[in-house]
Design an enzyme around this catalytic site. Sequence first.
Site, PDB file in Angstrom:
ATOM      1  N   GLY A 202      10.280   3.989  -2.486  1.00  0.00           N
ATOM      2  CA  GLY A 202       8.942   4.154  -1.603  1.00  0.00           C
ATOM      3  C   GLY A 202       8.998   2.779  -0.527  1.00  0.00           C
TER       4      GLY A 202
ATOM      5  N   GLN B   8       4.998  -2.520   5.585  1.00  0.00           N
ATOM      6  CA  GLN B   8       6.230  -3.110   5.243  1.00  0.00           C
ATOM      7  C   GLN B   8       7.313  -3.150   6.244  1.00  0.00           C
ATOM      8  OE1 GLN B   8       6.590  -0.656   1.428  1.00  0.00           O
ATOM      9  NE2 GLN B   8       7.560  -2.857   1.103  1.00  0.00           N
TER      10      GLN B   8
ATOM     11  N   CYS C 185       9.618  -4.232  -5.232  1.00  0.00           N
ATOM     12  CA  CYS C 185       9.010  -3.927  -3.897  1.00  0.00           C
ATOM     13  C   CYS C 185      10.077  -4.446  -3.075  1.00  0.00           C
ATOM     14  CB  CYS C 185       7.620  -4.646  -3.773  1.00  0.00           C
ATOM     15  SG  CYS C 185       7.149  -4.204  -2.174  1.00  0.00           S
ATOM     16  N   LEU C 186      10.314  -3.584  -2.063  1.00  0.00           N
ATOM     17  CA  LEU C 186      11.258  -4.152  -1.122  1.00  0.00           C
ATOM     18  C   LEU C 186      10.759  -5.265  -0.355  1.00  0.00           C
ATOM     19  CD1 LEU C 186      12.568  -0.647   0.357  1.00  0.00           C
ATOM     20  CD2 LEU C 186      13.765  -2.176  -1.172  1.00  0.00           C
TER      21      LEU C 186
ATOM     22  N   HIS D 206       1.564   2.674  -5.643  1.00  0.00           N
ATOM     23  CA  HIS D 206       2.150   1.350  -5.084  1.00  0.00           C
ATOM     24  C   HIS D 206       2.140   1.416  -3.552  1.00  0.00           C
ATOM     25  CE1 HIS D 206       5.298  -1.956  -5.358  1.00  0.00           C
ATOM     26  NE2 HIS D 206       5.215  -1.349  -4.177  1.00  0.00           N
ATOM     27  N   GLU D 207       2.812   2.478  -3.028  1.00  0.00           N
ATOM     28  CA  GLU D 207       2.614   2.553  -1.603  1.00  0.00           C
ATOM     29  C   GLU D 207       1.129   2.435  -0.991  1.00  0.00           C
ATOM     30  OE1 GLU D 207       5.449   1.653  -0.581  1.00  0.00           O
ATOM     31  OE2 GLU D 207       6.433   2.231  -2.347  1.00  0.00           O
TER      32      GLU D 207
ATOM     33  N   HIS E 290      -0.132  -0.793  -0.395  1.00  0.00           N
ATOM     34  CA  HIS E 290       0.371  -1.365   0.685  1.00  0.00           C
ATOM     35  C   HIS E 290      -0.607  -1.184   1.825  1.00  0.00           C
ATOM     36  CE1 HIS E 290       4.085  -3.290  -0.508  1.00  0.00           C
ATOM     37  NE2 HIS E 290       4.459  -2.374  -1.016  1.00  0.00           N
TER      38      HIS E 290
HETATM   39 NI    NI Z   1       6.244  -2.200  -2.432  1.00  0.00          NI
END
Ligand code: NI
Length: 172
Positions: free
Chosen positions: A46, A51, A94-95, A136-137, A140
Amino acid sequence: MATLTIIVAPDPRLKITAEAVASVDDDVRGLMDDMLETMHAANGVGLAAPQVGVAKRVIVIDVSNPDDPPQPMRLANPEIVWESEEMVGAEEGCLSLPEHYADVTRPERIRVRYLDGDNQPCEQEADGLLARCIQHEIDHLDGTLFVDHLSSLKRNIILRKLSKSRKQLAPA
Ligand code: NI
């Protein structure tokens, strides 16, 4: 399509509240495609627009098994309209927090409303990894990282390690 640079925490651009898009036009579709390419290149499941430094309520997801055909999802203005009372904990990464993982407790099932890549209004129920990933997304888009669900002690340990490794990588 293009691969975008993923912002690593701590960074003020990850703490903003993103703006809704008026519609999914060619610009937003292009952003979604670039985000999917970026996410797949980074082996993520995701990615949210903040991000990659874009303050828009846009997320992409693909929770398909790496051996199966990809199942990319494009969501604009996603909104959770129902969540189960049952909560479940599972490990998240998480990236934007590379190489850090922790258990996060979230509702087990959700229903999400959004505009898809063709600007069509959709509603979908999700559970398991997909439900977790959508939550989660969406976090963000409101400046929330998975570490914000942890104790401040655990959060600060992770953020401090990330700051430190960035300083070591930065040119003198
Ligand atoms: Ni993330």
